[in-house]
Motif scaffolding. Sequence first.
Motif, PDB file in Angstrom:
ATOM      1  N   VAL A  88      53.589  52.099  47.886  1.00 31.25           N
ATOM      2  CA  VAL A  88      52.857  51.309  46.925  1.00 31.25           C
ATOM      3  C   VAL A  88      51.478  50.913  47.510  1.00 31.25           C
ATOM      4  O   VAL A  88      51.330  50.681  48.597  1.00 31.25           O
ATOM      5  CB  VAL A  88      53.425  50.154  46.651  1.00 31.25           C
ATOM      6  CG1 VAL A  88      52.861  49.311  45.396  1.00 31.25           C
ATOM      7  CG2 VAL A  88      54.929  50.608  46.067  1.00 31.25           C
ATOM      8  N   ILE A  89      50.757  51.407  46.603  1.00 29.04           N
ATOM      9  CA  ILE A  89      49.127  51.022  46.841  1.00 29.04           C
ATOM     10  C   ILE A  89      48.680  49.871  45.857  1.00 29.04           C
ATOM     11  O   ILE A  89      49.006  50.259  44.655  1.00 29.04           O
ATOM     12  CB  ILE A  89      48.149  52.311  46.873  1.00 29.04           C
ATOM     13  CG1 ILE A  89      48.830  52.904  48.074  1.00 29.04           C
ATOM     14  CG2 ILE A  89      46.889  51.679  47.015  1.00 29.04           C
ATOM     15  CD1 ILE A  89      47.813  54.204  48.142  1.00 29.04           C
ATOM     16  N   LEU A  90      48.141  48.644  46.008  1.00 27.36           N
ATOM     17  CA  LEU A  90      47.761  47.949  45.114  1.00 27.36           C
ATOM     18  C   LEU A  90      46.396  47.787  45.069  1.00 27.36           C
ATOM     19  O   LEU A  90      45.730  47.671  45.977  1.00 27.36           O
ATOM     20  CB  LEU A  90      48.438  46.373  45.374  1.00 27.36           C
ATOM     21  CG  LEU A  90      49.762  46.260  45.456  1.00 27.36           C
ATOM     22  CD1 LEU A  90      50.308  44.845  45.900  1.00 27.36           C
ATOM     23  CD2 LEU A  90      50.506  46.577  44.026  1.00 27.36           C
ATOM     24  N   GLY A  91      45.776  47.363  43.842  1.00 33.37           N
ATOM     25  CA  GLY A  91      44.316  47.285  43.767  1.00 33.37           C
ATOM     26  C   GLY A  91      44.189  46.341  42.416  1.00 33.37           C
ATOM     27  O   GLY A  91      44.728  46.815  41.423  1.00 33.37           O
ATOM     28  N   SER A  92      43.314  45.303  42.471  1.00 33.34           N
ATOM     29  CA  SER A  92      43.035  44.720  41.194  1.00 33.34           C
ATOM     30  C   SER A  92      41.444  44.192  41.243  1.00 33.34           C
ATOM     31  O   SER A  92      40.945  44.023  42.121  1.00 33.34           O
ATOM     32  CB  SER A  92      43.952  43.189  41.356  1.00 33.34           C
ATOM     33  OG  SER A  92      43.467  42.560  40.327  1.00 33.34           O
ATOM     34  N   ASP A  93      41.007  44.548  40.164  1.00 29.25           N
ATOM     35  CA  ASP A  93      39.572  44.572  39.926  1.00 29.25           C
ATOM     36  C   ASP A  93      38.653  45.331  40.842  1.00 29.25           C
ATOM     37  O   ASP A  93      37.519  44.955  41.324  1.00 29.25           O
ATOM     38  CB  ASP A  93      39.037  42.935  40.039  1.00 29.25           C
ATOM     39  CG  ASP A  93      38.418  42.286  39.051  1.00 29.25           C
ATOM     40  OD1 ASP A  93      38.249  42.980  37.730  1.00 29.25           O
ATOM     41  OD2 ASP A  93      37.839  41.411  39.135  1.00 29.25           O
TER      42      ASP A  93
END
Length: 162
Positions: A73-78
């Motif tokens: 899983v790779i997360l990114g926000s904004d």
Amino acid sequence: ELGAGPGLVGAVAAALGACRIVLTDSEGTLPLLRQNKDRLQEQGISFEVARVEWGRSEDHEAVLRSQLNGFDVILGSDVVLAGFDSQKLFESCCALLSCTPGSQVIIGFEFREDWETIGTFIGWAEAAGFDVFFETLGGDNGNEEDVDDGCDFTVYTFTRPP
């Protein structure tokens, strides 16, 4: 987490029990990430901090030295914004994501008068064979002072198909 900023998203993943958490950002943001890492470790929340300049293969290789098969899983926000190099972000997502079917890139996106940037990102993902799903968050929260007619925050999930 790519483009972690202060590291909130990745820290929450760590607090919820994710196995190996690596919060990444550009060199200038690393002091803040390291400071937050030290503070959160005192509370039992552990994660690693690493530099990843988007699209930079040397940074990808350094992060993957102890995660040879990539991340599930790779997360990114904004992180998908006009003015950011979304193509290099996409390159980093692909380089760091596991090739295992079902592995995912999850991006939080706030609409700011620019659908083209996320639309282009989606196009690259579809061309690379990812399944794309999105869900709009929020909506009417009963707050009459909130004059915004609609929710502008969407979570996009890009999944490697079986």
